[in-house]
Write an enzyme that holds these catalytic residues in place. Structure first.
Site, PDB file in Angstrom:
ATOM      1  N   ARG A   1       0.816  -1.222   0.000  1.00 32.10           N
ATOM      2  CA  ARG A   1       0.000   0.000   0.000  1.00 32.10           C
ATOM      3  C   ARG A   1       0.855   1.280   0.000  1.00 32.10           C
ATOM      4  NH1 ARG A   1      -3.329  -3.617  -0.867  1.00 32.10           N
ATOM      5  NH2 ARG A   1      -5.450  -3.638  -0.046  1.00 32.10           N
TER       6      ARG A   1
ATOM      7  N   SER B   1     -11.282  -1.225   2.483  1.00 28.24           N
ATOM      8  CA  SER B   1     -10.557  -1.270   3.761  1.00 28.24           C
ATOM      9  C   SER B   1     -10.266   0.158   4.203  1.00 28.24           C
ATOM     10  CB  SER B   1      -9.214  -1.975   3.588  1.00 28.24           C
ATOM     11  OG  SER B   1      -9.404  -3.287   3.155  1.00 28.24           O
TER      12      SER B   1
ATOM     13  N   GLU C   1      -5.737   3.642   5.453  1.00 29.58           N
ATOM     14  CA  GLU C   1      -5.224   3.694   4.090  1.00 29.58           C
ATOM     15  C   GLU C   1      -5.998   4.748   3.307  1.00 29.58           C
ATOM     16  OE1 GLU C   1      -5.734  -0.266   2.156  1.00 29.58           O
ATOM     17  OE2 GLU C   1      -6.952   0.807   0.727  1.00 29.58           O
TER      18      GLU C   1
HETATM   19  N1  EPU Z   1     -10.867 -11.029   9.622  1.00 27.18           N
HETATM   20  C1  EPU Z   1     -11.598 -11.131  10.786  1.00 27.18           C
HETATM   21  N2  EPU Z   1     -12.621 -10.256  10.970  1.00 27.18           N
HETATM   22  C2  EPU Z   1     -12.944  -9.310  10.071  1.00 27.18           C
HETATM   23  C3  EPU Z   1     -12.188  -9.194   8.897  1.00 27.18           C
HETATM   24  C4  EPU Z   1     -11.128 -10.070   8.689  1.00 27.18           C
HETATM   25  O1  EPU Z   1     -11.365 -11.986  11.635  1.00 27.18           O
HETATM   26  O2  EPU Z   1     -13.890  -8.572  10.312  1.00 27.18           O
HETATM   27  C5  EPU Z   1      -9.797 -11.995   9.395  1.00 27.18           C
HETATM   28  C6  EPU Z   1     -10.151 -12.951   8.247  1.00 27.18           C
HETATM   29  O3  EPU Z   1     -10.890 -14.069   8.713  1.00 27.18           O
HETATM   30  C7  EPU Z   1      -8.794 -13.349   7.739  1.00 27.18           C
HETATM   31  C8  EPU Z   1      -7.959 -12.088   7.938  1.00 27.18           C
HETATM   32  O4  EPU Z   1      -8.644 -11.327   8.928  1.00 27.18           O
HETATM   33  O5  EPU Z   1      -8.240 -14.374   8.521  1.00 27.18           O
HETATM   34  C9  EPU Z   1      -7.785 -11.282   6.666  1.00 27.18           C
HETATM   35  O6  EPU Z   1      -9.075 -10.918   6.172  1.00 27.18           O
HETATM   36  P1  EPU Z   1      -9.395 -10.768   4.599  1.00 27.18           P
HETATM   37  O7  EPU Z   1      -8.918 -11.944   3.860  1.00 27.18           O
HETATM   38  O8  EPU Z   1     -10.829 -10.405   4.475  1.00 27.18           O
HETATM   39  O9  EPU Z   1      -8.478  -9.585   4.114  1.00 27.18           O
HETATM   40  P2  EPU Z   1      -8.018  -8.227   4.798  1.00 27.18           P
HETATM   41  O10 EPU Z   1      -6.612  -8.382   5.264  1.00 27.18           O
HETATM   42  O11 EPU Z   1      -9.017  -7.776   5.794  1.00 27.18           O
HETATM   43  C10 EPU Z   1      -6.954  -7.284   2.616  1.00 27.18           C
HETATM   44  C11 EPU Z   1      -7.007  -6.030   1.806  1.00 27.18           C
HETATM   45  C12 EPU Z   1      -8.285  -5.997   0.964  1.00 27.18           C
HETATM   46  C13 EPU Z   1      -8.271  -7.208   0.039  1.00 27.18           C
HETATM   47  C14 EPU Z   1      -8.214  -8.465   0.912  1.00 27.18           C
HETATM   48  C15 EPU Z   1      -8.092  -9.729   0.081  1.00 27.18           C
HETATM   49  C16 EPU Z   1      -5.827  -4.341   3.088  1.00 27.18           C
HETATM   50  C17 EPU Z   1      -5.910  -3.106   3.914  1.00 27.18           C
HETATM   51  N3  EPU Z   1      -6.985  -4.866   2.678  1.00 27.18           N
HETATM   52  O12 EPU Z   1      -8.038  -7.242   3.541  1.00 27.18           O
HETATM   53  O13 EPU Z   1      -8.233  -4.831   0.159  1.00 27.18           O
HETATM   54  O14 EPU Z   1      -9.443  -7.241  -0.766  1.00 27.18           O
HETATM   55  O15 EPU Z   1      -7.037  -8.411   1.757  1.00 27.18           O
HETATM   56  O16 EPU Z   1      -6.820  -9.831  -0.442  1.00 27.18           O
HETATM   57  O17 EPU Z   1      -4.715  -4.806   2.820  1.00 27.18           O
HETATM   58  C18 EPU Z   1      -8.924  -2.556   0.147  1.00 27.18           C
HETATM   59  O18 EPU Z   1      -7.736  -2.246   0.213  1.00 27.18           O
HETATM   60  O19 EPU Z   1      -9.836  -1.684   0.094  1.00 27.18           O
HETATM   61  C19 EPU Z   1      -9.311  -3.952   0.169  1.00 27.18           C
HETATM   62  C20 EPU Z   1     -10.582  -4.342   0.201  1.00 27.18           C
END
Ligand code: EPU
Length: 346
Positions: free
Chosen positions: A160, A229, A325
């Protein structure tokens, strides 16, 4: 060059808050860029499609919204070169590439925003980042009034982040992005959720799966205003990680190449009991705690107040400072989240 005065940005930000700019410019050529006034000593903000921007106040500084268009493809022996104008829509680019059997961007389907914004924060999802395929970025430098070509290395991409948020911040405008996509392609199914697909899946099948995963977790900004996010996932050192992992053995974590560990901000927020929390017409999304949503506020400060609350709770519970972000725009230009103050009763 097209420009407008007293332009309402209500429909130009995915949080759907109310804000007006005194002047907005829509450059679509280098000749247009050369007509821009000298903004070096005034406040301004370069806007894509407003899907990662929060207008914090009723007024914004001068806005420049690049409108460079066009997608051209060169068919080389073992790869395709694709050049894209900064004003093109990101998801439409992904669809155009796949329709021409150019594979690589399928994991990045349905990310809102413009192509010109993609390098700035090195967009990424489902195991792929923009920087994996970008070969160069064309950038108009205000001081020399010329186009510079930055290679992938020059852009200093990381999670990012890029040089456009750092040394080159507000010193110019991205006009075009170039990609190289090898014809030899292998589905990237490393991310949880995609690994249920067969390795023999087509790029279209991967894209379909990514779209369905996103639609399940992430609210559609056209129906429930949000900016994806809101916070970045925090990256911590091994010592901090080990301490937390001992206390919370189920906490997700992602080791990085440099020995540091990325944590899931959504998990941290959920484990503060904030998933589904709401106040003053804004809230923490009920399916993905990393996303803040706007139910019925027209005011960016309500979102800032909620974000401060979330940040404080995570800090209190885990001793980790998560940072947005999303970009914070006031009438005096972009501000650090830490420098924003909100009067708020809770
Ligand atoms: N999780 C929770 N609770 C929640 C959300 C997530 O426990 O409310 C846990 C999930 O179960 C998982 C981990 O956190 O074990 C990661 O969650 P997820 O795969 O949904 O991805 P994220 O890290 O929350 C990032 C990016 C997203 C992207 C997804 C998929 C960032 C800031 N966000 O989210 O990007 O779509 O991975 O690769 O890096 C964005 O930047 O706007 C965005 C949506």
């Amino acid at each position: 060059m097209e420009s407008r005065h007293q332009f309402s940005l209500d429909k130009s930000n995915s949080f759907s808050v109310k804000s007006v700019c005194s002047t907005i410019y829509f450059p679509k050529s280098v000749a247009d860029l050369k007509q821009l006034p000298d903004l070096s000593s005034s406040h301004f903000y370069i806007l894509g499609e407003g899907s990662n921007t929060l207008f914090v106040e009723r007024k914004t500084p001068t806005i420049i919204k690049p409108n460079f268009r066009g997608i051209t493809v060169s068919d080389m022996a073992s790869y395709y070169v694709v050049r894209v104008g900064a004003g093109e829509n990101w998801h439409e680019l992904v669809c155009t590439c796949l329709a021409k059997n150019i594979r690589g961007l399928e994991n990045l389907a349905l990310i809102p925003g413009s192509v010109g914004a993609a390098p700035v924060q090195n967009i990424g999802a489902y195991g792929v980042e923009f920087s994996d395929f970008c070969t160069q970025v064309k950038w108009f430098e205000f001081s020399s009034q010329t186009i510079k070509v930055l290679t992938n290395d020059d852009c200093r991409f990381s999670y990012r982040n890029s040089i456009f948020k750092q040394n080159l911040y507000n010193k110019g405008i991205i006009t075009e992005v170039e990609f190289s996509f090898p014809k030899a392609w292998r589905a990237n199914l490393s991310y949880a959720g995609l690994n249920e697909l067969e390795q023999s899946s087509t790029a279209e099948q991967v894209m379909k799966k990514v779209i369905s995963l996103r639609q399940k977790k992430l609210p559609d900004p056209n129906k429930l205003p949000n900016a994806g996010s809101f916070f970045k996932n925090p990256i911590v050192n091994e010592q901090t990680y080990t301490k937390l992992k001992t206390l919370h053995p189920n906490m997700p974590f992602y080791p990085q190449n440099n020995g540091q560990i990325k944590l899931a901000a959504g998990w941290l927020i959920e484990h503060c009991g904030l998933k589904g929390y709401s106040e003053n017409g804004v809230g923490v999304h009920e399916h993905q705690a990393l996303v803040l949503v706007n139910y019925e506020s027209d005011n960016g400060t309500d979102i800032v107040a909620l974000a401060k609350h979330v940040q404080q709770k995570v800090h209190k519970n885990f001793n980790i400072l998560i940072s947005p972000e999303v970009r914070m725009i006031t009438e005096q230009g972009e501000k650090n989240f830490a420098d924003l103050t909100v009067e708020h009763e809770r």
